[in-house]
Design an enzyme around this catalytic site. Structure first.
Site, short mmCIF file in Angstrom:
data_model
loop_
_atom_site.label_atom_id
_atom_site.label_comp_id
_atom_site.label_asym_id
_atom_site.label_seq_id
_atom_site.Cartn_x
_atom_site.Cartn_y
_atom_site.Cartn_z
N GLU A 78 41.94 66.42 86.59
CA GLU A 78 40.54 65.98 86.51
C GLU A 78 40.22 64.92 87.57
OE1 GLU A 78 38.77 67.80 85.05
OE2 GLU A 78 39.37 68.31 83.01
N HIS A 97 39.02 59.28 80.21
CA HIS A 97 38.71 60.62 79.71
C HIS A 97 39.70 60.94 78.60
CE1 HIS A 97 38.05 64.85 79.28
NE2 HIS A 97 39.19 65.19 79.88
N HIS A 99 40.30 63.34 74.56
CA HIS A 99 39.92 64.46 73.70
C HIS A 99 39.97 64.02 72.23
CE1 HIS A 99 41.62 67.43 76.97
NE2 HIS A 99 40.56 66.76 77.38
N TYR A 118 23.19 51.21 65.67
CA TYR A 118 22.64 50.36 66.73
C TYR A 118 23.57 50.21 67.92
CZ TYR A 118 25.49 46.25 65.45
OH TYR A 118 26.53 45.38 65.22
N HIS A 160 35.03 70.24 75.37
CA HIS A 160 36.10 69.63 76.16
C HIS A 160 36.54 68.28 75.62
CE1 HIS A 160 37.67 68.84 80.53
NE2 HIS A 160 38.36 68.15 79.64
N TYR A 214 23.53 37.83 74.37
CA TYR A 214 24.71 37.44 73.61
C TYR A 214 26.00 37.81 74.33
CZ TYR A 214 27.79 37.01 69.52
OH TYR A 214 28.80 36.68 68.66
#
Length: 223
Positions: A78, A97, A99, A118, A160, A214
Site C-alpha cells: 500500500e 492503515h 483492518h 461528538y 477493505h 482546549y
C-alpha cells in the site's frame, strides 16, 4: 542515519506491535508510514510485526512516482496511497492503515459514519466518509482514498479497512483507535430500536471550536 530517523523507525515498529496487541489489526495486514524530510518511512511488506526491526523499515521519496526504495525489504503493497497522502496533505506527517473489525464491517456495507458521537469532530467534519472500492495497491485506490479524505483526517476504505492521518505518529494512531471505537458504538446503536440520534452540524461545529481552544490532544488524554 540521524537520531530523528532512528526514533521514527523505532516508533513505527512499536506502534505496529501496539496495533495488533490492542486488536486494531490482525497478522501482517495494515501498515504505517511517517514523513521524514522529503522521504517517507514505511513498514515492509509481509513482515510479522514481532519480527520487525527498525532497520527493516523502507525509505521512499515522497516526490517521486517510481517504485524505488532504500532498505533490505520491499515497502508495503500500500506504499502508493501512503506516498500520495503525504504528498498531497502537508498537514499530515503520519498515516496508519488497519483492518479493525467494526470499522471494516461498516466499510464492507459501504456505510459512512455520521455524527453519532461528538468525537466525530476529531476527524475534521460531520462524518467519516467511505470511499469507493478499488483494488489494493493501485493508483485507483490512492485516488479514491484522497477523495474520501478531503477535509478529513480519517476514512473508511470500501470492503477493505481504514486510514487515519496525524500530525505525528502518535496522533495518527490515536485517531485510528478513536475511529474504531466510534465505529463500534455506531454499529451497536444501529441494532437498537429507532437507531442512533445524529448530532447536528451546529453541534459538531461547536465541538470543533471547543477542541480548538482546549486542545484535541488534551481532550483525548482527558477522555
Amino acid at each position: 542515519m540521524s537520531k530523528t530517523e532512528k526514533r521514527l523507525r523505532q516508533r513505527i515498529v512499536e506502534l505496529c506491535r501496539e496495533m495488533n496487541a490492542n486488536g486494531l489489526n490482525q497478522g501482517t495486514s495494515g501498515n504505517i508510514s511517517a514523513r521524514h524530510g522529503d522521504h517517507m518511512l514505511i513498514t515492509p511488506s509481509a513482515t510479522a510485526y514481532d519480527a520487525m526491526t527498525p532497520d527493516m523499515i523502507a525509505s521512499m521519496r515522497v516526490d517521486r512516482d517510481a517504485f524505488e526504495w532504500d532498505g533490505p525489504l520491499k515497502p508495503s503493497t500500500e506504499w502508493r496511497f501512503h506516498r500520495d497522502i503525504l504528498r498531497h496533505r502537508p498537514d499530515a506527517n503520519a498515516v496508519v492503515h488497519a483492518h479493525p473489525t467494526f470499522a471494516t464491517t461498516l466499510a464492507i456495507a459501504r456505510k459512512p459514519i455520521p455524527a453519532c458521537h461528538y468525537m466525530i469532530a476529531a476527524f475534521g467534519g460531520n462524518d467519516v466518509r467511505c470511499s469507493d472500492f478499488a483494488v489494493y495497491g493501485t493508483p485507483e485506490l490512492s485516488a479514491t482514498a484522497l477523495e474520501a479524505l478531503e477535509g478529513r483526517t480519517a476514512c473508511l476504505l470500501a470492503n477493505h479497512g481504514t486510514i487515519a492521518l496525524g500530525e505525528s505518529l502518535d496522533k495518527a494512531m490515536w485517531r485510528a483507535v478513536e475511529l474504531e471505537t466510534i465505529a463500534k458504538q455506531y454499529f451497536y446503536s444501529l441494532q437498537l430500536e429507532g437507531g442512533p440520534v445524529i448530532l447536528s452540524d451546529a453541534d459538531i461545529a461547536a465541538t470543533a471550536r471547543g477542541f480548538g481552544s482546549y486542545g484535541l490532544q488534551e481532550k483525548a488524554m482527558a477522555d
